[in-house]
Design a protein around this motif. Structure first.
Motif, PDB file in Angstrom:
ATOM      1  N   MET A   1       0.825  -1.194   0.000  1.00  0.00           N
ATOM      2  CA  MET A   1       0.000   0.000   0.000  1.00  0.00           C
ATOM      3  C   MET A   1       0.871   1.260   0.000  1.00  0.00           C
ATOM      4  O   MET A   1       0.569   2.214  -0.703  1.00  0.00           O
ATOM      5  CB  MET A   1      -0.917  -0.003   1.211  1.00  0.00           C
ATOM      6  CG  MET A   1      -1.841   1.184   1.229  1.00  0.00           C
ATOM      7  SD  MET A   1      -3.004   1.034   2.564  1.00  0.00           S
ATOM      8  CE  MET A   1      -3.105   2.717   3.051  1.00  0.00           C
ATOM      9  N   PHE A   2       1.928   1.251   0.807  1.00  0.00           N
ATOM     10  CA  PHE A   2       2.814   2.406   0.875  1.00  0.00           C
ATOM     11  C   PHE A   2       3.491   2.651  -0.476  1.00  0.00           C
ATOM     12  O   PHE A   2       3.688   3.801  -0.876  1.00  0.00           O
ATOM     13  CB  PHE A   2       3.850   2.204   1.975  1.00  0.00           C
ATOM     14  CG  PHE A   2       4.688   3.421   2.249  1.00  0.00           C
ATOM     15  CD1 PHE A   2       4.123   4.564   2.775  1.00  0.00           C
ATOM     16  CD2 PHE A   2       6.040   3.422   1.952  1.00  0.00           C
ATOM     17  CE1 PHE A   2       4.878   5.696   3.015  1.00  0.00           C
ATOM     18  CE2 PHE A   2       6.809   4.540   2.188  1.00  0.00           C
ATOM     19  CZ  PHE A   2       6.228   5.683   2.723  1.00  0.00           C
ATOM     20  N   ASP A   3       3.803   1.575  -1.197  1.00  0.00           N
ATOM     21  CA  ASP A   3       4.408   1.717  -2.530  1.00  0.00           C
ATOM     22  C   ASP A   3       3.434   2.362  -3.513  1.00  0.00           C
ATOM     23  O   ASP A   3       3.833   3.154  -4.356  1.00  0.00           O
ATOM     24  CB  ASP A   3       4.863   0.362  -3.062  1.00  0.00           C
ATOM     25  CG  ASP A   3       6.081  -0.166  -2.317  1.00  0.00           C
ATOM     26  OD1 ASP A   3       6.840   0.665  -1.769  1.00  0.00           O
ATOM     27  OD2 ASP A   3       6.269  -1.395  -2.279  1.00  0.00           O
ATOM     28  N   LYS A   4       2.155   2.021  -3.387  1.00  0.00           N
ATOM     29  CA  LYS A   4       1.144   2.628  -4.263  1.00  0.00           C
ATOM     30  C   LYS A   4       1.039   4.129  -4.017  1.00  0.00           C
ATOM     31  O   LYS A   4       0.908   4.917  -4.946  1.00  0.00           O
ATOM     32  CB  LYS A   4      -0.223   1.981  -4.048  1.00  0.00           C
ATOM     33  CG  LYS A   4      -0.354   0.617  -4.642  1.00  0.00           C
ATOM     34  CD  LYS A   4      -1.759   0.092  -4.445  1.00  0.00           C
ATOM     35  CE  LYS A   4      -1.891  -1.298  -5.011  1.00  0.00           C
ATOM     36  NZ  LYS A   4      -3.264  -1.811  -4.867  1.00  0.00           N
ATOM     37  N   ILE A   5       1.100   4.527  -2.757  1.00  0.00           N
ATOM     38  CA  ILE A   5       1.022   5.952  -2.408  1.00  0.00           C
ATOM     39  C   ILE A   5       2.247   6.688  -2.942  1.00  0.00           C
ATOM     40  O   ILE A   5       2.132   7.790  -3.495  1.00  0.00           O
ATOM     41  CB  ILE A   5       0.874   6.136  -0.885  1.00  0.00           C
ATOM     42  CG1 ILE A   5      -0.476   5.592  -0.430  1.00  0.00           C
ATOM     43  CG2 ILE A   5       1.014   7.601  -0.495  1.00  0.00           C
ATOM     44  CD1 ILE A   5      -0.647   5.534   1.075  1.00  0.00           C
ATOM     45  N   LYS A   6       3.422   6.086  -2.798  1.00  0.00           N
ATOM     46  CA  LYS A   6       4.650   6.705  -3.312  1.00  0.00           C
ATOM     47  C   LYS A   6       4.601   6.838  -4.833  1.00  0.00           C
ATOM     48  O   LYS A   6       4.987   7.868  -5.380  1.00  0.00           O
ATOM     49  CB  LYS A   6       5.882   5.884  -2.893  1.00  0.00           C
ATOM     50  CG  LYS A   6       6.287   6.106  -1.456  1.00  0.00           C
ATOM     51  CD  LYS A   6       7.426   5.229  -1.027  1.00  0.00           C
ATOM     52  CE  LYS A   6       8.682   5.492  -1.805  1.00  0.00           C
ATOM     53  NZ  LYS A   6       9.852   4.759  -1.300  1.00  0.00           N
ATOM     54  N   THR A   7       4.099   5.817  -5.510  1.00  0.00           N
ATOM     55  CA  THR A   7       3.974   5.867  -6.972  1.00  0.00           C
ATOM     56  C   THR A   7       2.991   6.949  -7.391  1.00  0.00           C
ATOM     57  O   THR A   7       3.238   7.698  -8.334  1.00  0.00           O
ATOM     58  CB  THR A   7       3.522   4.490  -7.511  1.00  0.00           C
ATOM     59  OG1 THR A   7       4.448   3.505  -7.084  1.00  0.00           O
ATOM     60  CG2 THR A   7       3.433   4.500  -9.019  1.00  0.00           C
ATOM     61  N   TRP A   8       1.864   7.054  -6.667  1.00  0.00           N
ATOM     62  CA  TRP A   8       0.863   8.082  -6.967  1.00  0.00           C
ATOM     63  C   TRP A   8       1.450   9.477  -6.760  1.00  0.00           C
ATOM     64  O   TRP A   8       1.245  10.371  -7.582  1.00  0.00           O
ATOM     65  CB  TRP A   8      -0.359   7.877  -6.069  1.00  0.00           C
ATOM     66  CG  TRP A   8      -1.377   8.964  -6.202  1.00  0.00           C
ATOM     67  CD1 TRP A   8      -2.272   9.117  -7.207  1.00  0.00           C
ATOM     68  CD2 TRP A   8      -1.580  10.052  -5.297  1.00  0.00           C
ATOM     69  NE1 TRP A   8      -3.038  10.245  -6.978  1.00  0.00           N
ATOM     70  CE2 TRP A   8      -2.624  10.831  -5.815  1.00  0.00           C
ATOM     71  CE3 TRP A   8      -0.981  10.432  -4.102  1.00  0.00           C
ATOM     72  CZ2 TRP A   8      -3.091  11.971  -5.175  1.00  0.00           C
ATOM     73  CZ3 TRP A   8      -1.447  11.565  -3.472  1.00  0.00           C
ATOM     74  CH2 TRP A   8      -2.486  12.317  -4.008  1.00  0.00           C
TER      75      TRP A   8
END
Length: 124
Positions: A1-8
């Motif tokens: 989930m944290f990776d998705k936020i960083k990518t966004w």
């Protein structure tokens, strides 16, 4: 989930840089330039409509207003201009963004004047 936020967040940053370059392009209509310039200025500005120190509400403008403004601005700009600006934005992301010391100094001076004015009101 944290990776998705960083990518966004990285994608949003790239889009803001794309809009930055689109503001300077002559092929963009004037109304789109004005709206885009406002979105870019707000995204890069350290001053928010809702200050970040206010719990929960402070980050809502960063999570809702900026992405919404970016989305609307991207729809206002011609696709061929966006393609050119995306290349420039990607290059800037690799090299780091330029620092505008004049604008930064202006913002600091505005805050100093506001503080002096408030102190004057409280003392007098």
């Amino acid at each position: 989930m944290f990776d998705k936020i960083k990518t966004w967040a990285r994608s949003l940053k790239r889009q803001i840089f794309t809009l930055y370059f689109a503001c300077k392009d002559e092929r963009v209509p004037w109304h789109a330039k004005v709206f885009t310039a406002c979105v870019v200025a707000y995204a890069f500005s350290p001053i928010d409509i809702i200050p970040d120190f206010i719990p929960i509400l402070g980050y809502l403008d960063d999570v809702i207003l900026v992405p919404l403004g970016v989305m609307i601005a991207l729809k206002m700009i011609p696709k061929n201009v966006l393609a050119d600006c995306e290349v420039k934005a990607e290059e800037m992301m690799k090299n780091g963004k330029p620092k505008n010391w004049i604008v930064g100094s202006l913002i600091v001076m505005i805050w100093v004047l506001i503080i002096i004015w408030l102190l004057y009101i409280l003392i007098v």
